[in-house]
Design a protein around this motif. Structure first.
Motif, PDB file in Angstrom:
ATOM      1  N   GLY A 120      -8.032   4.255  -0.241  1.00  0.00           N
ATOM      2  CA  GLY A 120      -7.903   3.599  -1.453  1.00  0.00           C
ATOM      3  C   GLY A 120      -8.252   4.336  -2.576  1.00  0.00           C
ATOM      4  N   ALA A 121      -8.941   5.326  -2.584  1.00  0.00           N
ATOM      5  CA  ALA A 121      -9.409   6.308  -3.703  1.00  0.00           C
ATOM      6  C   ALA A 121      -8.018   7.510  -4.020  1.00  0.00           C
ATOM      7  CB  ALA A 121     -10.711   7.077  -3.178  1.00  0.00           C
ATOM      8  N   ILE A 122      -7.333   7.694  -2.854  1.00  0.00           N
ATOM      9  CA  ILE A 122      -5.990   8.507  -3.302  1.00  0.00           C
ATOM     10  C   ILE A 122      -5.396   7.788  -4.250  1.00  0.00           C
ATOM     11  CG2 ILE A 122      -4.434   9.911  -2.081  1.00  0.00           C
ATOM     12  CD1 ILE A 122      -6.101   9.876   0.285  1.00  0.00           C
ATOM     13  N   LEU A 145      -9.709  -6.130   3.702  1.00  0.00           N
ATOM     14  CA  LEU A 145      -8.653  -4.978   3.281  1.00  0.00           C
ATOM     15  C   LEU A 145      -8.233  -5.514   1.885  1.00  0.00           C
ATOM     16  CD1 LEU A 145      -5.556  -3.768   5.518  1.00  0.00           C
ATOM     17  CD2 LEU A 145      -5.469  -4.725   3.235  1.00  0.00           C
ATOM     18  N   LEU A 146      -7.945  -6.869   1.659  1.00  0.00           N
ATOM     19  CA  LEU A 146      -7.474  -7.297   0.426  1.00  0.00           C
ATOM     20  C   LEU A 146      -8.363  -7.055  -0.615  1.00  0.00           C
ATOM     21  CD1 LEU A 146      -5.195 -10.170   1.388  1.00  0.00           C
ATOM     22  CD2 LEU A 146      -4.661  -7.958   0.890  1.00  0.00           C
ATOM     23  N   SER A 147      -9.801  -7.566  -0.372  1.00  0.00           N
ATOM     24  CA  SER A 147     -10.996  -7.512  -1.333  1.00  0.00           C
ATOM     25  C   SER A 147     -11.018  -5.871  -1.738  1.00  0.00           C
ATOM     26  CB  SER A 147     -12.035  -7.779  -0.720  1.00  0.00           C
ATOM     27  OG  SER A 147     -11.889  -9.170  -0.400  1.00  0.00           O
ATOM     28  N   THR A 148     -11.042  -5.024  -0.666  1.00  0.00           N
ATOM     29  CA  THR A 148     -11.114  -3.462  -1.092  1.00  0.00           C
ATOM     30  C   THR A 148      -9.961  -3.037  -1.966  1.00  0.00           C
ATOM     31  OG1 THR A 148     -12.078  -2.984   1.280  1.00  0.00           O
ATOM     32  CG2 THR A 148     -11.457  -1.230   0.046  1.00  0.00           C
ATOM     33  N   LEU A 149      -8.718  -3.429  -1.873  1.00  0.00           N
ATOM     34  CA  LEU A 149      -7.615  -3.142  -2.629  1.00  0.00           C
ATOM     35  C   LEU A 149      -8.008  -3.636  -4.016  1.00  0.00           C
ATOM     36  CD1 LEU A 149      -4.468  -3.521  -0.560  1.00  0.00           C
ATOM     37  CD2 LEU A 149      -5.173  -1.611  -1.688  1.00  0.00           C
ATOM     38  N   LEU A 150      -8.551  -4.974  -4.078  1.00  0.00           N
ATOM     39  CA  LEU A 150      -8.794  -5.678  -5.567  1.00  0.00           C
ATOM     40  C   LEU A 150      -9.772  -4.404  -6.186  1.00  0.00           C
ATOM     41  CD1 LEU A 150      -8.444  -8.138  -7.330  1.00  0.00           C
ATOM     42  CD2 LEU A 150     -10.363  -9.168  -6.056  1.00  0.00           C
ATOM     43  N   SER A 151     -10.783  -4.043  -5.513  1.00  0.00           N
ATOM     44  CA  SER A 151     -11.678  -3.201  -6.615  1.00  0.00           C
ATOM     45  C   SER A 151     -11.351  -1.951  -6.706  1.00  0.00           C
ATOM     46  CB  SER A 151     -13.166  -3.404  -5.537  1.00  0.00           C
ATOM     47  OG  SER A 151     -12.830  -2.818  -4.208  1.00  0.00           O
ATOM     48  N   MET A 152     -10.166  -1.365  -5.901  1.00  0.00           N
ATOM     49  CA  MET A 152      -9.971   0.207  -6.097  1.00  0.00           C
ATOM     50  C   MET A 152      -9.482   0.597  -7.633  1.00  0.00           C
ATOM     51  SD  MET A 152     -10.863   1.176  -3.182  1.00  0.00           S
ATOM     52  CE  MET A 152     -10.523   2.846  -3.898  1.00  0.00           C
ATOM     53  N   LEU A 167      -1.057   2.839   4.544  1.00  0.00           N
ATOM     54  CA  LEU A 167      -1.976   3.300   5.558  1.00  0.00           C
ATOM     55  C   LEU A 167      -3.017   2.723   5.972  1.00  0.00           C
ATOM     56  CD1 LEU A 167      -1.842   6.437   2.885  1.00  0.00           C
ATOM     57  CD2 LEU A 167      -0.565   6.284   4.723  1.00  0.00           C
ATOM     58  N   TYR A 168      -3.323   1.375   5.449  1.00  0.00           N
ATOM     59  CA  TYR A 168      -4.593   0.611   5.873  1.00  0.00           C
ATOM     60  C   TYR A 168      -3.984  -0.099   7.316  1.00  0.00           C
ATOM     61  CZ  TYR A 168      -7.112   0.605   1.539  1.00  0.00           C
ATOM     62  OH  TYR A 168      -7.813   0.995   0.735  1.00  0.00           O
ATOM     63  N   ILE A 169      -2.558   0.019   7.628  1.00  0.00           N
ATOM     64  CA  ILE A 169      -2.359  -0.577   8.785  1.00  0.00           C
ATOM     65  C   ILE A 169      -3.056  -0.329  10.138  1.00  0.00           C
ATOM     66  CG2 ILE A 169      -0.424  -1.355  10.505  1.00  0.00           C
ATOM     67  CD1 ILE A 169       1.290  -1.532   7.750  1.00  0.00           C
ATOM     68  N   PRO A 170      -3.262   0.975  10.397  1.00  0.00           N
ATOM     69  CA  PRO A 170      -3.846   1.640  11.908  1.00  0.00           C
ATOM     70  C   PRO A 170      -5.097   0.985  11.966  1.00  0.00           C
ATOM     71  CG  PRO A 170      -2.506   3.446  10.781  1.00  0.00           C
ATOM     72  CD  PRO A 170      -2.479   2.218   9.779  1.00  0.00           C
ATOM     73  N   VAL A 171      -5.858   1.094  10.624  1.00  0.00           N
ATOM     74  CA  VAL A 171      -7.199   0.762  10.590  1.00  0.00           C
ATOM     75  C   VAL A 171      -7.503  -0.690  10.784  1.00  0.00           C
ATOM     76  CG1 VAL A 171      -9.471   0.624   9.269  1.00  0.00           C
ATOM     77  CG2 VAL A 171      -8.086   2.463   8.866  1.00  0.00           C
ATOM     78  N   LEU A 176       0.621  -0.366  -8.054  1.00  0.00           N
ATOM     79  CA  LEU A 176       1.027   0.680  -7.469  1.00  0.00           C
ATOM     80  C   LEU A 176       0.036   0.985  -6.425  1.00  0.00           C
ATOM     81  CD1 LEU A 176       2.233   2.669 -10.384  1.00  0.00           C
ATOM     82  CD2 LEU A 176       3.843   1.527  -8.948  1.00  0.00           C
ATOM     83  N   ILE A 177      -1.244   0.795  -6.619  1.00  0.00           N
ATOM     84  CA  ILE A 177      -2.260   1.412  -5.527  1.00  0.00           C
ATOM     85  C   ILE A 177      -1.668   0.543  -4.356  1.00  0.00           C
ATOM     86  CG2 ILE A 177      -4.487   0.912  -4.715  1.00  0.00           C
ATOM     87  CD1 ILE A 177      -5.273   1.629  -7.625  1.00  0.00           C
ATOM     88  N   THR A 178      -1.506  -0.571  -4.355  1.00  0.00           N
ATOM     89  CA  THR A 178      -0.928  -1.708  -3.406  1.00  0.00           C
ATOM     90  C   THR A 178      -0.102  -1.108  -2.463  1.00  0.00           C
ATOM     91  OG1 THR A 178      -2.297  -3.453  -4.463  1.00  0.00           O
ATOM     92  CG2 THR A 178      -0.701  -3.896  -2.469  1.00  0.00           C
ATOM     93  N   LEU A 179       0.871  -0.846  -3.163  1.00  0.00           N
ATOM     94  CA  LEU A 179       2.130  -0.158  -2.688  1.00  0.00           C
ATOM     95  C   LEU A 179       1.993   1.070  -2.066  1.00  0.00           C
ATOM     96  CD1 LEU A 179       4.834  -1.269  -5.481  1.00  0.00           C
ATOM     97  CD2 LEU A 179       4.372  -2.359  -3.383  1.00  0.00           C
ATOM     98  N   LEU A 180       1.075   2.057  -2.443  1.00  0.00           N
ATOM     99  CA  LEU A 180       1.049   3.297  -2.083  1.00  0.00           C
ATOM    100  C   LEU A 180       0.094   3.281  -0.601  1.00  0.00           C
ATOM    101  CD1 LEU A 180       0.115   5.365  -5.237  1.00  0.00           C
ATOM    102  CD2 LEU A 180       2.358   5.365  -3.626  1.00  0.00           C
ATOM    103  N   VAL A 181      -0.867   2.559  -0.698  1.00  0.00           N
ATOM    104  CA  VAL A 181      -2.115   2.471   0.186  1.00  0.00           C
ATOM    105  C   VAL A 181      -1.910   1.586   1.316  1.00  0.00           C
ATOM    106  CG1 VAL A 181      -3.533   3.895  -1.293  1.00  0.00           C
ATOM    107  CG2 VAL A 181      -3.851   1.584  -0.943  1.00  0.00           C
TER     108      VAL A 181
END
Length: 225
Positions: free
Chosen positions: A148-150, A63-70, A172-176, A164-169
């Motif tokens: 993350g793209a949103i 999850l964190l790696s995906t955020l890093l690349s978004m 929403l990652y928690i259910p996954v 800001l991406i981290t704070l926004l998404v």
């Protein structure tokens, strides 16, 4: 030009550009391995303890790696003006967005799935958990990229968009994260995982339908401002 050719050309272009920026490819993978590797050193190297938390560690690292690349998903297109051309093209913006997100997943999300079993071995993941780990990541990482793209689309015009991406998404990652980790832990304990996989698949299907529309709208808002 047909929509399928437009989709293919966009996908091919983004993959080629990604492989030219190899630092952007290596950084999320290195971060993924480092997070999982440092966890036993910082908490406990006990095999029994690690086998219980292995699924959660791998999923959190993914999850964190995906955020890093978004943040880089739309950034280069915004900087060189390609994003404005995408908005002006007569082709559906949602289709172009799907191609870009798919390219992002192929170069950043899919390698995480390949590396995950190796990290599972390092963290003493039970044998019964390897298959579900790969399946949940296969269903969950595309959802992470879509969500993350949103956030990336909403913050593409900002200098410090990554925070800001981290704070926004992240919420929403928690259910996954919950259902992905739960499926692996259930499999390790000999329980059925069909329900977990069905929920992850439903979330992915919902994301494939709604996320491209949300991303396209967010891009229009960000570029117009």
């Amino acid at each position: 030009m047909s929509l399928s050719r437009v989709f293919w050309y966009t996908l091919r272009r983004d993959i080629l550009l990604a492989y030219r920026r190899r630092n952007d490819l290596v950084s999320p993978l290195a971060f993924f391995v480092m997070v999982a590797s440092l966890f036993p050193l910082g908490v406990s190297p006990d095999p029994a303890f690690l086998s219980e938390v292995a699924a959660g560690v791998v999923w959190v690292a993914a999850l964190l790696s995906t955020l890093l690349s978004m943040d880089s998903l739309f950034r280069s297109d915004f900087d060189d003006g390609s994003l404005e051309q995408m908005l002006l093209t007569p082709q559906p913006l949602a289709l172009l967005v799907v191609a870009k997100v798919l390219a992002h997943w192929l170069v950043s999300g899919f390698p995480l799935i390949v590396l995950a079993p190796l990290l599972g071995v390092m963290l003493f993941l039970p044998d019964a958990g390897f298959g579900p780990l790969v399946l949940t990541l296969l269903l969950g990482t595309p959802t992470l990229s879509l969500i993350g793209a949103i956030g990336a689309a909403l913050t593409v015009g900002l200098r410090k968009g990554g925070v800001l991406i981290t704070l926004l998404v992240l919420p929403l990652y928690i259910p996954v994260l919950i259902f992905g980790t739960g499926a692996v832990m259930a499999a390790a304990n000999g329980l059925a995982i069909g329900g977990y996989l069905a929920i992850l698949g439903a979330i992915l299907a919902l994301g494939l339908v709604l996320a491209p529309l949300a991303i396209a709208a967010a891009l229009r808002i960000s570029v117009s401002n």
